[in-house]
Every structure is written in C-alpha cells, then in structure tokens.
Motif scaffolding. Structure first.
Motif, PDB file in Angstrom:
ATOM      1  N   LYS A   1       0.813  -1.218   0.000  1.00 41.05           N
ATOM      2  CA  LYS A   1       0.000   0.000   0.000  1.00 41.05           C
ATOM      3  C   LYS A   1       0.852   1.276   0.000  1.00 41.05           C
ATOM      4  CE  LYS A   1      -2.847  -0.513   3.511  1.00 41.05           C
ATOM      5  NZ  LYS A   1      -3.997  -0.320   4.426  1.00 41.05           N
ATOM      6  N   TYR A   2       1.968   1.232   0.747  1.00 45.52           N
ATOM      7  CA  TYR A   2       2.713   2.490   0.905  1.00 45.52           C
ATOM      8  C   TYR A   2       3.933   2.576  -0.010  1.00 45.52           C
ATOM      9  CZ  TYR A   2      -0.585   3.011   4.622  1.00 45.52           C
ATOM     10  OH  TYR A   2      -1.764   3.105   5.290  1.00 45.52           O
TER      11      TYR A   2
ATOM     12  N   GLN B   1      -3.398   6.178  12.175  1.00 50.97           N
ATOM     13  CA  GLN B   1      -2.986   6.306  10.779  1.00 50.97           C
ATOM     14  C   GLN B   1      -2.254   7.616  10.611  1.00 50.97           C
ATOM     15  OE1 GLN B   1      -7.020   6.030   9.428  1.00 50.97           O
ATOM     16  NE2 GLN B   1      -6.575   4.122   8.370  1.00 50.97           N
TER      17      GLN B   1
ATOM     18  N   PHE C   1      10.194  -3.300   8.264  1.00 50.90           N
ATOM     19  CA  PHE C   1       9.469  -3.841   9.420  1.00 50.90           C
ATOM     20  C   PHE C   1      10.173  -5.106   9.868  1.00 50.90           C
ATOM     21  CE2 PHE C   1       5.686  -1.359  10.247  1.00 50.90           C
ATOM     22  CZ  PHE C   1       5.743  -0.457   9.182  1.00 50.90           C
TER      23      PHE C   1
ATOM     24  N   GLY D   1      -6.824   1.102  10.184  1.00 55.82           N
ATOM     25  CA  GLY D   1      -5.770   1.467  11.149  1.00 55.82           C
ATOM     26  C   GLY D   1      -5.620   0.423  12.228  1.00 55.82           C
TER      27      GLY D   1
ATOM     28  N   GLY E   1       7.911   5.811   3.295  1.00 58.17           N
ATOM     29  CA  GLY E   1       8.627   5.919   4.579  1.00 58.17           C
ATOM     30  C   GLY E   1       7.747   6.458   5.712  1.00 58.17           C
ATOM     31  N   ILE E   2       8.305   6.423   6.880  1.00 58.48           N
ATOM     32  CA  ILE E   2       7.549   6.844   8.083  1.00 58.48           C
ATOM     33  C   ILE E   2       8.390   7.870   8.853  1.00 58.48           C
ATOM     34  CG2 ILE E   2       6.415   6.018  10.207  1.00 58.48           C
ATOM     35  CD1 ILE E   2       6.634   3.155   8.834  1.00 58.48           C
TER      36      ILE E   2
END
Ligand code: ADP
Length: 753
Positions: A637-638, A689, A743, A709, A674-675
């Motif tokens: 998804k990201y 989220q 992750f 979420g 990215g986060i």
C-alpha cells in the motif's frame, strides 16, 4: 543700709530680667514658636521675667504692697501650672484625663481670686478659738500652698512613673535633668513662701534656665557622667583635706619632739611633700570610691567584640540579625536609634542602582527602601572608600553635593549620624546607620574604629543570613512548583482514568459490532455465492459483474470485521494461540501468493531471500499469517507503483536479542513513502494512521489504500503473544524521494505459554 539693700535687689531683678530675655531670645532662635511646647516655654520665660521685675516696680513705688503680693502669687501659680504642663510634654507622659489639669488650674485660680480679693464678702476673721484664729488671709495662703503642693506632687509622681517605665535612655536622661530643675524651682518657691522673695528669684534663674535647656536641646549630656565628675571632685577634695589636716595635726608634734628649734616652714614643706607623694594613690583611691558609688558604664571594646560576635554569629534571619546587631551596638555606645540595611545591586543600562532594604532596628519603624545610583557620589564612596561616613559630611562636603536630592533627603530623614558600610569580599552588602549618642557627644575616632570591626563581624553573619534567605526563597519556589506538579499529576491521572474508560467502551463496541456484523455478512456472502453459481445470472455478463462487485465488497467488509474481532480479542487478552511447529517460509509464501495479482497490477517486484534456511518455530500459523499479511499489505500500500519489496529471513542465535533459545527474524523492506521518526512507535497503536484520511484511496492494495488502522496493532498483539518483537525503521517520510521502511518481526523458536 535700707537704700543699699534696695539697690542690691534692684540689680538682681534687672540682671534676672536680662537673663530671662536672653534665654527667651536664644530659645526662639533655636527652635522657633511652631510647637505648643515652644510657645509654652516662651510664656514660662515671659512670666519668669515679669516675676523677676516685680520687686523693682515695688521699690520704684509703682506698685503698692497690697497689689504686689497677689500679682506675685498669681505669677507663681501660673509658673507652677505651666511647669506642670511642660513636664508632661518633656517626659512624654500620657495622661488618661488630660483635661483634669485645666479644670484644677481654673478651680485653683478661681478660689484664690474669690477668697484673695474677697468677692463673696467673707469676714476677715473666719474662725476664732481661744488659742488660734483663722483669718481670710490664712485661708488664701492655705489655698495657695495646697494647690502648689498638689501640682508639685503631680510632677514628682510623673517623674517616678517615668523612672519605673522601660523607656528610651534619652527620655530617662532628660527626666534626671528635669527632676533637678523641679528641685531648684520648688526651692525658689519655698523661699517665696518664707518671704525671701529676692533670693527665691535668684534661685529660680538656674531652675528656669535648666528647664529651657532641656526643652530646647534634644540631647542633654549624659547626667551620669556629670554626676561622676562632681562626685570625683568631691571625693578627691575630701581625701586631700583629710590628708592635709592629718599632716598639719601630726607633723608639728613630731617636729617638736625630735628637734629643738621648731621651724613651721619646714613642717609645712614636709606636709606638702607628703601630700604630693600621696596625690597619685589618692587619685586612684578616689576613682575606686566613685566607681563603687556610681559604677561607670563606659564600654570595653574587647568585651563588646566578644559579646557581639557570639551573639550574632548564629542568627540566620536578617530581621533578627538587624535587631540584635543594632541593639548591641546601641547598648554599647549608647545611641538612641540605629538601622541595618541590606544592600542589593540591581544592574541597569544606566549603571544600575543599589537598593537599601531596611531591617527593623531598635523598636523604630522599618524605613522605606531607597535606591542609590551606583555611579552617584554616595554609593561610589561606600563601594570604593570602605570607610564610615558622617551625615554632616554628606551635607557639607562638596564631593557629595551632586548626589540626587531624593537620596540626600532620604538619608537626612533617617536622622542618623554615622553610616558604616559592610562588605563581603569585594562586594558592598550592608550598611549600619547609627543615630546620635545619648550623651550628645559626637562619634570619636575610637568609636568609628570599633564600629569598623563590628561591621566586619556583621559581614559574615549577614552573608549567612542572606544565603539562608535566598535558600528559603528557592525552597518556597520549589514547593510551589511541586504543588503545581502534583496538581497536574492528579489531573493527568483523572484524564488517564477517563481515557481508559473510553478505550474500554471502544473495545466493547468493536467486540459487539464485529460479532453483530459477522452473521448478516455471512448470510450475504452465502446468498451472493449462490447467485454467482446461478446459470441465469452467470449468463448475463452485466449481472455477473454487478454481483462480483458486491462479492468483493462483502469480502472486504469481512476482512475488516475479522480485524475488529482480532483486535477485540487482543484488547481483552482472550487471544488463544494454537501453537504447532511451523515453517515461516511456507507461511509467508502462502501470504504472498494472495497478493500476486495486486503486485502485478501495481508493477511491484517482491523478492524473498533466506526464508528457506529458517528453522521451524513454534507458533499459531493462522495468527502469524495475519502478522505477515498486514506487514506485507502495508508494504504494497505504501510503495508507489514500480517499487520493490524485499523479504529477508535471518536466524537468531540462542542468547541474542533476549531469546535464550534463539529464533527467527523476518525483515520486510520496501521502497515506499517511509515513516516519520515520531510515528515509528505510534503506528502500532490501534486506529492510528499517519497522513490525512481523506487522501487515502479506497482499494485494498491501492497506493495509500484505505484501512481501518488496525493492521499493525493486530500484528504487534499477535507477535507479543508469541513473546516476540515487532518494530519499524525508516529514514523518514517523503512521498517524492520514497526513502522506504523496514518492518522487523522477531519470533522465538519456542513459545513458552
Ligand atoms: P492501515 O489500515 O491504515 O494500513 P496499519 O495499522 O496497518 O493501518 O498501519 C498504520 C499506519 O502506519 C498506516 O496508516 C501508515 O500510515 C503507516 N504504515 C504502515 N506500514 C507502512 C509502510 N510500509 N510504509 C509507510 N507507512 C506505513
């Protein structure tokens, strides 16, 4: 002979009048006539002057004897009443019935006038017995004497009262002098009563002069010092006289016995030499006698220093320090008032100020604080010269003239004579200000030298006191901050409880809602599947497409409801693991195969390495599938279309990563958006989220596709139930540069339930 005596009393009268006139002039010049006390003194002197001139008017034949006597009496009455009123002022005597004296005075004068001038026509002989007779004249005299005695007793009573009260030494000293004035004036009155008018008048001079001096001069010389001097003189005189007499009595007989021709000159010389030799010891003896009768209170600097440092060294309260320090100094050098100021420097652009904070001195009111300009002449003197300063220097010396008017008037209003600065190291920290001495004497160099040492002693105590003061202030601040923190803490606890309640309600709702939704969803899914298998609908491409759409919607809903059920069981800790040996490789493979279409559709490459080599581990396959499902679907998804996803398997040796039996680590790395660092932990909390919800696309595996979420929260719940760890790493969030995320899922080899 008669002529001579008249001339003599006339001279006395004129001299007395002159004396009163001069005294009156000096008194008015020195103090003016503003206050009641000064006006009353002027009246006292004027009446004294008139009384003094009365005999002259008589001898000049201006007044008859009949008229002279009542006027003389009236003058004495007025002088007595005024002396009483002045006594009240001088001795600062507060009467409860101040009006009483006026009533009594009025009554006294009225009685005298009525009886003396016979206004009610009394007989000349009032009472007559065989041995005695009371005439109107005797009654007048009796009224006069009784009234006079009453007033004098009143003044004496006042003096006794004042001497018993703990009053300022200056008032006590004044009371001593006043009693002397009373004695002289009373003596002069008595001379009047026994018809020695002229001598009475002469004796009244020193009495009235003394009274005037006491009123005009604020500080009378210490009477004890004068008493000592007089006594010393008298003792010395007596001792010398005794020795001289003894010598004169004893020497001639001795001479007569041992020598034939007695020579008086030689005998006198021997006595003189004898006396001269004894003079020194006599002086010492005289001093000792005086010391015994009137012990001197002169100060011993060593004793004062010792007592001073002992008394103040342990005082930590600046107020108390000021009271004790000033009190001890005042007692030692006998002054009437003093202050201790704490000096603080307040920096400012224009050079700053010294703030003088007064601490209470000897029973005086606390003076207002004052600011001294740091570059002004007074502050500069205290800061640099490090010497005492006299108030007269400030007023007279040219170097202090440029000082601000406020500074000058503030210092002048303190009413002190000498200032002694206090220093700690190089800093000016305090100021001792001392009022005039009770003796009226100026401050001598000895006093200032002693004061300088006392100021040094005070510096240490003052520094300690200031330190304690700032510590107390700090302590108070700390206490206030602590109280505020406690309150915030209580508030936080309350909010926490509220949040926990809210969370529980949410979990309850999720649990109830998901259970309630599952049944109708299953029914819908069943009917949908039946419809899809129906050839009538299957044959119609349009209907088949519609039904497929409904079916995928139902499946998505199912997925969400399942996630809700999962999170509810994690929240309520009712997640039960069905542990069995599993191969992570197989498990992940099954998960990936479900995304095959999506990966192709999104042009994403997914590569796995090292998974085959992983050992079998204990775990719940269904639950762990969900973990990798959520992590991989997030990576899809990201990550924008055309990106890459890498799944790497690593074996964790026993003892590493807090795993005694070892385990496996699976890293899912993507080349996605990215986060941001601040979210790396938060994304594992449910319903969390990042980014704006409205921007999410709707597809399950679409770029930034929507989700409730819950995925990562479920993944963490399951991993932690396996006693494993899950975390995310990322250089940051950037949708253009796509730094990617990693992750990490670490699972132990053996799950100890
Ligand atoms: P969601 O249903 O929104 O995907 P998740 O719990 O799975 O919920 O993920 C929480 C949030 O973590 C996501 O909304 C997303 O912002 C962020 N996130 C999760 N995985 C990734 C990833 N691989 N790359 C970037 N952001 C991610």
């Amino acid at each position: 002979m008669i002529m001579m005596s008249i001339q003599f009393t006339d001279i006395l009268a004129v001299a007395g009048a002159f004396l009163y006139l001069i005294t009156l002039g000096v008194a008015i010049k020195l103090t003016g006539l503003r206050e009641n006390k000064q006006r009353l003194l002027a009246l006292f002197l004027v009446i004294g002057l008139v009384t003094s001139l009365l005999p002259l008017t008589h001898s000049l034949g201006w007044l008859s004897n009949e008229l002279l006597q009542p006027i003389e009496w009236l003058c004495i009455i007025l002088l007595t009443i005024i002396f009483y009123l002045l006594s009240r002022m001088v001795l600062q005597f507060k009467s409860e019935r101040p009006w009483l004296v006026y009533v009594l005075s009025a009554g006294w004068i009225a009685a005298l006038v009525v009886v003396g001038f016979n206004l009610i026509r009394l007989r000349e002989v009032l009472l007559k017995a065989t041995d005695w007779v009371i005439t109107r004249q005797t009654l007048t005299l009796a009224i006069l004497l009784i009234g006079w005695a009453c007033f004098l007793i009143g003044i004496a009573g006042m003096l006794v009262h004042v001497s018993r009260k703990p009053i300022a030494p200056i008032v006590k000293n004044r009371a001593h002098y006043w009693s002397l004035a009373l004695a002289i004036i009373a003596g002069s009155d008595i001379l009047f009563w026994v018809s020695m008018d002229s001598w009475g008048g002469v004796l009244r001079w020193p009495g009235m002069l003394l009274a005037a001096a006491i009123i005009v001069r604020p500080y009378m010389p210490d009477i004890r010092r004068i008493e000592r001097q007089v006594l010393n003189y008298m003792v010395m005189f007596t001792l010398t006289a005794i020795v001289l007499l003894a010598g004169l009595l004893l020497v001639p007989p001795i001479f007569e016995r041992f020598r034939e021709g007695y020579n008086p000159t030689l005998a006198g010389a021997v006595v003189a030499v004898f006396l001269a030799a004894l003079l020194g010891p006599l002086w010492v003896l005289s001093q000792k006698i005086v010391q015994r009768i009137l012990p001197a209170k002169g100060y011993d600097p060593n004793r004062i220093l010792r007592e001073y440092s002992q008394s103040i060294s342990n005082i930590l309260d600046p107020e108390l320090l000021a009271t004790v320090a000033v009190g001890l100094i005042s007692e030692a050098i006998e002054i009437q008032r003093g202050y201790l100021f704490l000096v603080d420097y307040e920096p400012e652009d224009s050079g700053g100020n010294y703030r003088l904070r007064g601490a209470k001195g000897m029973g005086e009111d606390q003076p207002e604080p004052c600011l001294l300009k740091a570059n002004g002449p007074i502050a500069t003197y205290f800061r640099q010269d490090r010497k005492p300063l006299r108030q007269t220097d400030i007023e007279l010396e040219p170097r202090f003239q440029p000082a601000l008017a406020e500074e000058q008037s503030w210092l002048a209003n303190l009413g002190v004579d000498v200032y002694m600065p206090i220093y700690t190291k190089d800093e000016w920290v305090g100021l001792i200000a001392l009022g005039p001495k009770l003796s009226g004497l100026p401050y001598f160099d000895d006093d200032l030298a002693l004061l300088a040492i006392l100021a040094d002693q005070t510096a240490v105590a003052l520094q300690n006191a200031r330190l304690v003061e700032s510590l107390m202030r700090l302590n108070n601040d700390f206490r206030r901050a602590y109280a505020a923190m406690e309150q915030a803490n209580r508030h936080l606890k309350q909010v926490n409880v509220q949040l926990e309640n809210l969370d529980r309600t949410k979990s309850d709702f999720i649990s109830v809602a998901s259970h309630e939704l599952r049944t109708p969803l299953t029914v819908m899914r069943g009917y949908n599947e039946m419809l899809l298998e129906d050839p009538a609908i299957n044959g119609n491409a349009f209907h088949a497409k519609l039904l497929n759409g409904i079916y995928s919607g139902i499946m998505r809903l199912h997925e969400i409801v399942n996630s809700m059920l999962d999170i509810a069981s994690i929240d309520t800790r009712s997640l039960e693991l069905k542990v069995e040996p599993i191969s992570i490789h197989m498990l992940i493979h099954m998960v990936i195969s479900g995304f095959k279409e999506s990966l192709e559709e999104r042009h994403l490459t997914l590569e796995a390495e090292g998974l085959r080599d992983l050992p079998e581990i204990d775990g719940d396959p269904e639950a762990l599938k969900k973990v990798f499902y959520h992590v991989v679907i997030n990576a899809i998804k990201y990550t924008p279309d055309g990106g890459k996803i890498n799944i790497t398997g690593l074996t964790v040796s026993p003892g590493q990563m807090n795993l005694p039996d070892g385990g496996v680590e699976v890293i899912v790395a993507d080349t996605g958006i990215g986060i941001a660092p601040e979210y790396l932990d938060l994304i594992f909390t449910k319903f969390y989220q990042t980014g704006e919800l409205a921007l999410h696309s709707t597809g399950r595996t679409k770029f930034k596709g929507a989700g409730p979420g819950l995925g990562l929260a479920i993944a963490r719940g399951i991993v932690e139930a396996h006693r494993g760890k899950i975390w995310a790493e990322s250089p940051g969030h950037d949708e253009d540069k796509c730094p990617g995320s990693q992750f990490h899922v670490v699972l132990p080899l053996r799950v100890k339930q």
